[in-house]
Write an enzyme that holds these catalytic residues in place. Structure first.
Site, mmCIF file in Angstrom:
data_model
loop_
_atom_site.group_PDB
_atom_site.id
_atom_site.type_symbol
_atom_site.label_atom_id
_atom_site.label_comp_id
_atom_site.label_asym_id
_atom_site.label_seq_id
_atom_site.Cartn_x
_atom_site.Cartn_y
_atom_site.Cartn_z
ATOM 1 N N TRP A 1 -9.072 -2.520 0.284
ATOM 2 C CA TRP A 1 -9.696 -3.742 -0.262
ATOM 3 C C TRP A 1 -10.927 -4.114 0.569
ATOM 4 O O TRP A 1 -11.901 -4.662 0.062
ATOM 5 C CB TRP A 1 -8.685 -4.898 -0.231
ATOM 6 C CG TRP A 1 -9.252 -6.212 -0.677
ATOM 7 C CD1 TRP A 1 -9.373 -6.660 -1.952
ATOM 8 C CD2 TRP A 1 -9.783 -7.252 0.151
ATOM 9 N NE1 TRP A 1 -9.938 -7.913 -1.985
ATOM 10 C CE2 TRP A 1 -10.200 -8.302 -0.698
ATOM 11 C CE3 TRP A 1 -9.947 -7.413 1.530
ATOM 12 C CZ2 TRP A 1 -10.764 -9.488 -0.224
ATOM 13 C CZ3 TRP A 1 -10.516 -8.584 2.004
ATOM 14 C CH2 TRP A 1 -10.908 -9.607 1.139
ATOM 15 N N HIS A 2 -10.886 -3.755 1.877
ATOM 16 C CA HIS A 2 -11.995 -4.100 2.764
ATOM 17 C C HIS A 2 -13.190 -3.173 2.582
ATOM 18 O O HIS A 2 -14.301 -3.502 2.989
ATOM 19 C CB HIS A 2 -11.549 -4.051 4.225
ATOM 20 C CG HIS A 2 -10.550 -5.108 4.570
ATOM 21 N ND1 HIS A 2 -9.196 -4.935 4.410
ATOM 22 C CD2 HIS A 2 -10.714 -6.366 5.032
ATOM 23 C CE1 HIS A 2 -8.569 -6.033 4.783
ATOM 24 N NE2 HIS A 2 -9.455 -6.925 5.151
ATOM 25 N N GLY A 3 -12.979 -2.017 1.996
ATOM 26 C CA GLY A 3 -14.100 -1.105 1.787
ATOM 27 C C GLY A 3 -13.613 0.326 1.704
ATOM 28 O O GLY A 3 -12.545 0.662 2.217
ATOM 29 N N PHE B 1 -17.047 -6.980 2.739
ATOM 30 C CA PHE B 1 -15.903 -6.376 2.049
ATOM 31 C C PHE B 1 -15.863 -6.770 0.580
ATOM 32 O O PHE B 1 -16.373 -7.767 0.185
ATOM 33 C CB PHE B 1 -14.598 -6.769 2.735
ATOM 34 C CG PHE B 1 -14.606 -6.511 4.221
ATOM 35 C CD1 PHE B 1 -15.212 -5.368 4.734
ATOM 36 C CD2 PHE B 1 -14.051 -7.396 5.110
ATOM 37 C CE1 PHE B 1 -15.245 -5.122 6.094
ATOM 38 C CE2 PHE B 1 -14.073 -7.160 6.472
ATOM 39 C CZ PHE B 1 -14.671 -6.024 6.957
#
Lengths: 335, 356
Positions: B202-204, B356
């Site tokens: 989800w952050h990248g 993100f």
């Protein structure tokens, strides 16, 4: 609703007072009133007693950390103000050496790279005689070069203000002032810092907020072709003459002068024809001898060390601090 | 997604007008980076306000109540303090250490990971506070996103306190639908790992975040395993004691701060080296002392942060501050603004979580 106004009024008051304090703080600092009450007198006296040391040269000298050198010298009982006047070719140094002399230098450390001697501004940048300028046309190099703004440190020297030097501030910035004052009271060491954000080169912003450059693994560097600017060594006499002019100016105040050839990677050194390298080194050595300057050849000194950002530049990185320390040792005469 | 799923599950009435839905989507304090605001939290509040306005004024006006205004501004101020005073100034030290960690000593790496842990917390919880405060001024309640995570006593506890809106979202919309812990034990471990890996992604789209998620998945799995297989641990008197709690906090944070290295160090070799040094100590202090001497101010800020973190762990600092008399409240605002202004270097720093 009345209560909302009260809250918003409080916020407005808080904003007004905070900014008023900020601007007053900066104004008082600029006028010297703020510091005079606290620390100026004592520090000014100390400042005047210190040796003025100038680090001169082109980008090779850029990775020398003046604050670290200053701290190192201080630990070895040499109180000094160290200024890094870098990013200047020899012919430019002719223009600014008068300003440096006005700043009463006690010691001058001049780094001269092989490229400096073959450097001619704008013309003949790449009609090289030993190393091609990789993958770039003459036009591209010239455009790149012309777009590069070179800083003239004479402007800073002319505008020299003792308070700048006192705290190594390049500008009156609240954060710098705050941190310097805090550091003064904490009696902490000056922080390790590097100079990209402060293009002046006159000392540096001691915040620890330097933008360091990354070290590239020396084995990787040495396994690659060295990408260097092609130089016009046919014109070397012109720059050597300029160097003589600079030296003639610098010796007026009889400072101690140290000339050194900066470090390069093994790959870079091996790419240079030995005769050319010897001839360039000898030229610089002869000038050093002519002006009674000390001469150090550091070209091979770190050739296999993991401290370079490219073939010709030591990285601006805490792990490359050995370069600055060795220069400090040279100044102290212990190397 | 939560809007669609909640309607599908019958937990939420769909918006009858485009305006209502648009108000939810465009509600400015909430951004994709978080805090993640669910439609089931927001729409009932919005509908209540619309009804209230209709009943009282006949027009859709939101009245700003002074109590909300004061609390909202207080929360926002603390958010700005966290972001601009703490996070941005501590980031200087983090950059110095992690711009090239190769060759750094173990304690330098540990110091860097603690500094980054504090930086990222102050950065993101600062942003969350600003969002929560801004919403509060308009009378909307956004659930808290952080609840003193650095006093968590276990990895599970950490995820109850860190980025709560994301962890609860992942629990409700991913972990439970996957079966949660209602199926076999192995399936529970698998579910935990999937949730944490996706939480990392989800952050990248980067291996760093996969590693970060993987480490958290391993921690949660081990904790689950220990609780199931060795229930004696939970009943142990030493663990229940104050000392046991302190040891649990320190051990948990040691593990959590290790995961921050994966979050911060992008280069894989440098990450490998940093993790190795973090786990296998070299007991060398030479360059660590140099780093310390260069970073007295950030270290002082980290120390101050932990004191404030402890105070807010024990008391509700936001409520106490917002209940101050106007004169003292104004002085609090002035103190925060001065701290920010006098330590601001003129370069605005992006919020880390906005990447993100």
């Amino acid at each position: 609703m009345m209560s909302n106004f009260k809250i918003l009024f409080s916020v407005t008051i808080a904003f007004t007072i905070s900014f008023l304090l900020l601007f007053s703080y900066m104004e008082l600092y600029e006028l010297g009133k703020f510091t005079s009450n606290l620390i100026e007198k004592e520090e000014i006296e100390k400042f005047n007693e210190r040796k003025n040391i100038f680090l001169l040269g082109s980008s090779f000298v850029g990775s020398l950390n003046s604050s670290h050198i200053e701290n190192y010298l201080k630990k070895n009982n040499l109180d000094s103000n160290v200024y890094n006047v870098r990013d200047n070719k020899i012919f430019r140094m002719v223009e600014i050496s008068d300003s440096i002399i006005l700043a009463n230098p006690d010691i001058i450390v001049y780094g001269i790279g092989y490229r400096d001697i073959g450097y001619i501004e704008n013309d003949c940048l790449i009609t090289n005689d030993f190393i091609p300028y990789n993958n770039k046309t003459i036009e591209e190099v010239l455009i790149q070069y012309e777009s590069k703004k070179l800083f003239d440190p004479s402007e800073i020297i002319d505008a020299k203000n003792p308070k700048f030097e006192l705290f190594d501030l390049s500008e009156f910035h609240p954060k710098y002032i705050t941190i310097e004052l805090l550091r003064h009271y904490l009696k902490g060491e000056k922080s390790y810092e590097l100079t990209i954000s402060n293009q002046s080169g006159i000392s540096e912003i001691p915040l620890g907020d330097f933008k360091s450059s990354e070290i590239v693994n020396i084995d990787d560097l040495n396994s690659l072709d060295s990408e260097v600017y092609g130089m016009c060594y046919d014109y070397r006499d012109q720059e050597l003459d300029n160097l003589r002019i600079v030296m003639n100016k610098l010796i007026v105040k009889e400072p101690r002068i140290i000339i050194f050839i900066p470090p390069f990677t093994q790959s870079y050194i091996e790419k240079m024809p030995p005769e050319l390298r010897e001839s360039l080194t000898t030229s610089v050595f002869n000038i050093a001898k002519e002006f009674d300057a000390e001469f150090y050849d550091l070209s091979e000194h770190y050739k296999s060390s993991n401290i370079f950002e490219d073939h010709t530049h030591i990285a601006k990185n805490p792990k490359s601090i050995v370069f600055s320390e060795d220069i400090a040792k040279i100044i102290l005469g212990t190397k | 997604m939560s809007y669609t799923i909640d309607i599908y599950r019958g937990k939420l009435k769909p918006s009858k007008t485009l305006k209502e839905f648009a108000l939810f989507v465009a509600f400015f304090p909430q951004l994709v980076a978080g805090p993640i605001l669910r439609a089931s939290h927001f729409l009932p509040q919005l509908r209540e306000k619309i009804l209230d306005c209709k009943a009282r004024h006949g027009i859709r006006l939101i009245t700003i109540k002074s109590i909300n205004l004061k609390i909202g501004i207080t929360i926002m101020t603390l958010g700005f303090l966290k972001k601009m005073f703490f996070a941005d100034n501590i980031g200087v030290m983090v950059d110095e250490i992690f711009s090239n960690p190769l060759g750094a000593e173990s304690f330098t790496i540990i110091l860097g990971s603690i500094a980054f842990g504090v930086q990222i917390y102050c950065d993101f919880s600062g942003y969350s506070d600003i969002a929560i405060g801004a919403a509060k001024i308009f009378g909307f309640r956004i659930p808290i996103n952080f609840n003193k995570p650095y006093f968590a006593t276990s990895p599970v506890d950490f995820w109850r306190k860190w980025h709560i809106s994301l962890s609860s979202w992942l629990r409700d919309y991913l972990y439970i639908p996957l079966g949660g812990n209602k199926k076999s034990q192995n399936r529970t471990y698998f579910n935990l790992m999937i949730v944490m890996l996706l939480g990392g992604l989800w952050h990248g789209a980067s291996w760093n975040f996969v590693i970060w998620g993987f480490l958290h998945g391993v921690y949660l799995g081990i904790e689950k395993f220990l609780i199931q297989r060795c229930p004696i641990f939970q009943k142990n008197q030493l663990i229940q004691s104050k000392l046991g709690k302190i040891i649990s906090i320190l051990l948990t944070q040691y593990l959590i701060f290790m995961t921050w290295i994966a979050f911060r160090v992008e280069d894989f070799n440098a990450l490998n080296y940093s993790l190795y040094k973090y786990v296998i100590w070299d007991f060398s202090f030479e360059t660590t002392l140099t780093v310390v001497s260069h970073n007295l101010i950030p270290l002082l800020l980290i120390f101050t942060f932990f004191i404030l973190h402890y105070i807010s762990y024990k008391t509700n600092i936001q409520i106490i501050l917002s209940q101050l008399k106007t004169i003292y409240w104004t002085l609090f605002l002035i103190a925060v603004m001065i701290s920010i202004l006098f330590f601001f270097d003129g370069n605005s720093q992006d919020f880390i979580y906005f990447r993100f």
